[in-house]
Design an enzyme around this catalytic site. Structure first.
Site, PDB file in Angstrom:
ATOM      1  N   SER A 147       0.451  12.294  -6.956  1.00  0.00           N
ATOM      2  CA  SER A 147      -0.464  13.373  -7.368  1.00  0.00           C
ATOM      3  C   SER A 147      -0.580  13.458  -8.887  1.00  0.00           C
ATOM      4  O   SER A 147       0.302  13.008  -9.619  1.00  0.00           O
ATOM      5  CB  SER A 147       0.037  14.720  -6.841  1.00  0.00           C
ATOM      6  OG  SER A 147       0.236  14.698  -5.461  1.00  0.00           O
TER       7      SER A 147
HETATM    8  N1  SAH Z   1       4.613  14.108  -3.139  1.00  0.00           N
HETATM    9  C1  SAH Z   1       4.074  12.777  -3.331  1.00  0.00           C
HETATM   10  C2  SAH Z   1       2.595  12.729  -3.000  1.00  0.00           C
HETATM   11  C3  SAH Z   1       2.292  11.572  -2.135  1.00  0.00           C
HETATM   12  S1  SAH Z   1       0.720  11.548  -1.349  1.00  0.00           S
HETATM   13  C4  SAH Z   1       4.363  12.242  -4.709  1.00  0.00           C
HETATM   14  O1  SAH Z   1       4.878  12.999  -5.557  1.00  0.00           O
HETATM   15  O2  SAH Z   1       4.136  11.058  -4.966  1.00  0.00           O
HETATM   16  C5  SAH Z   1       1.065  12.239   0.233  1.00  0.00           C
HETATM   17  C6  SAH Z   1       2.115  11.568   1.072  1.00  0.00           C
HETATM   18  O3  SAH Z   1       2.124  12.228   2.344  1.00  0.00           O
HETATM   19  C7  SAH Z   1       1.867  10.094   1.367  1.00  0.00           C
HETATM   20  O4  SAH Z   1       2.989   9.350   0.978  1.00  0.00           O
HETATM   21  C8  SAH Z   1       1.674  10.038   2.881  1.00  0.00           C
HETATM   22  O5  SAH Z   1       2.163   8.864   3.483  1.00  0.00           O
HETATM   23  C9  SAH Z   1       2.447  11.271   3.324  1.00  0.00           C
HETATM   24  N2  SAH Z   1       2.064  11.792   4.643  1.00  0.00           N
HETATM   25  C10 SAH Z   1       0.830  11.836   5.216  1.00  0.00           C
HETATM   26  N3  SAH Z   1       0.884  12.393   6.441  1.00  0.00           N
HETATM   27  C11 SAH Z   1       2.201  12.713   6.660  1.00  0.00           C
HETATM   28  C12 SAH Z   1       2.914  13.306   7.752  1.00  0.00           C
HETATM   29  N4  SAH Z   1       2.302  13.701   8.876  1.00  0.00           N
HETATM   30  N5  SAH Z   1       4.248  13.464   7.615  1.00  0.00           N
HETATM   31  C13 SAH Z   1       4.910  13.077   6.477  1.00  0.00           C
HETATM   32  N6  SAH Z   1       4.288  12.510   5.420  1.00  0.00           N
HETATM   33  C14 SAH Z   1       2.952  12.323   5.505  1.00  0.00           C
END
Ligand code: SAH
Length: 215
Positions: A64
């Site tokens: 993000s």
């Molecule tokens: N907090 C992260 C943001 C990553 S983007 C950072 O600081 O980099 C969002 C993430 O959510 C992705 O890695 C994606 O694989 C994960 N995601 C999507 N659906 C999900 C679910 N149902 N359960 C757990 N993670 C999920």
């Protein structure tokens, strides 16, 4: 895995920019100045790591924007020792920011590749979190309740399981919507009452259902 004065200087500038954009929580700004974001990105993005931008990470996901990380962290009003559940570990950057703020972090990721990359990175950098590979819609019932919950992917709706795992008095921050999302803060006032506040529009990768695994 180097962190140099050049990186530290860039982080300080980034924290100043975030303060100008309205981040006032000193604990958030301190964490932004401390966490080496360039180590959470592919080394080809190293020179841009302290710009307020999102970048691709493994498995077609994104880290993000720093502003988004700071904004969600500020809405949580983290106090040292808070037990926090994060849904969507991704690169681990948001989790590292929460850890630097003094939170005890529990984080879930549904992409195995990201789960293992980030687990290794945390070991190398010395960040401690309870990391789980699984479906964030279900939360982490074995460790509930949580004082704070943060969802870092765009949710089509607010999952019931997450609401039930929030402590009374606790806060949950979740972006809700399809193409873009409203940032929603829920404060649990009693067993059945949640106070809802809506903030601006954001754009996240989608919170996917487990049956779609592999996408
Ligand atoms: N907090 C992260 C943001 C990553 S983007 C950072 O600081 O980099 C969002 C993430 O959510 C992705 O890695 C994606 O694989 C994960 N995601 C999507 N659906 C999900 C679910 N149902 N359960 C757990 N993670 C999920």
């Amino acid at each position: 895995m180097k962190d140099t004065p050049k990186h530290q200087g860039r982080r300080k500038k980034l924290a100043d920019q975030l303060a100008e954009k309205g981040i006032t929580d000193q604990r958030v700004l301190h964490a932004i100045k401390t966490v080496p974001r360039h180590l959470f990105l592919d080394s080809s993005f190293e020179d841009y790591a302290y710009q307020d931008q999102a970048f691709p990470i493994a498995a077609n996901q994104t880290i993000s924007h720093p502003f988004t990380v700071a904004f969600q962290s500020q809405l949580l009003e983290i106090a040292p020792g808070d037990k926090v559940l994060e849904v969507g570990t991704g690169s681990g950057y948001q989790a590292a920011v929460l850890i630097e703020m003094g939170a005890k972090v529990y984080t879930i990721e549904r992409q195995h590749e990201l789960f293992s990359i980030t687990k290794n990175l945390f070991n190398k950098l010395g960040y401690r979190a309870k990391m789980s590979f699984g479906d964030g819609y279900k939360g982490m019932p074995a460790f509930a309740p949580f004082r704070k919950i943060i969802v870092t992917a765009g949710a089509p709706y607010i999952p019931e399981d997450l609401l039930s795992q929030l402590e009374i008095g606790g806060r949950m921050v979740i972006p809700v919507g399809d193409d873009d999302q409203d940032m929603i803060l829920l404060v649990r006032e009693s067993e059945n009452d949640f106070k809802r506040h809506t903030f601006g529009k954001f754009r996240f990768v989608p919170l996917l259902k487990s049956k779609q695994s592999g996408q």
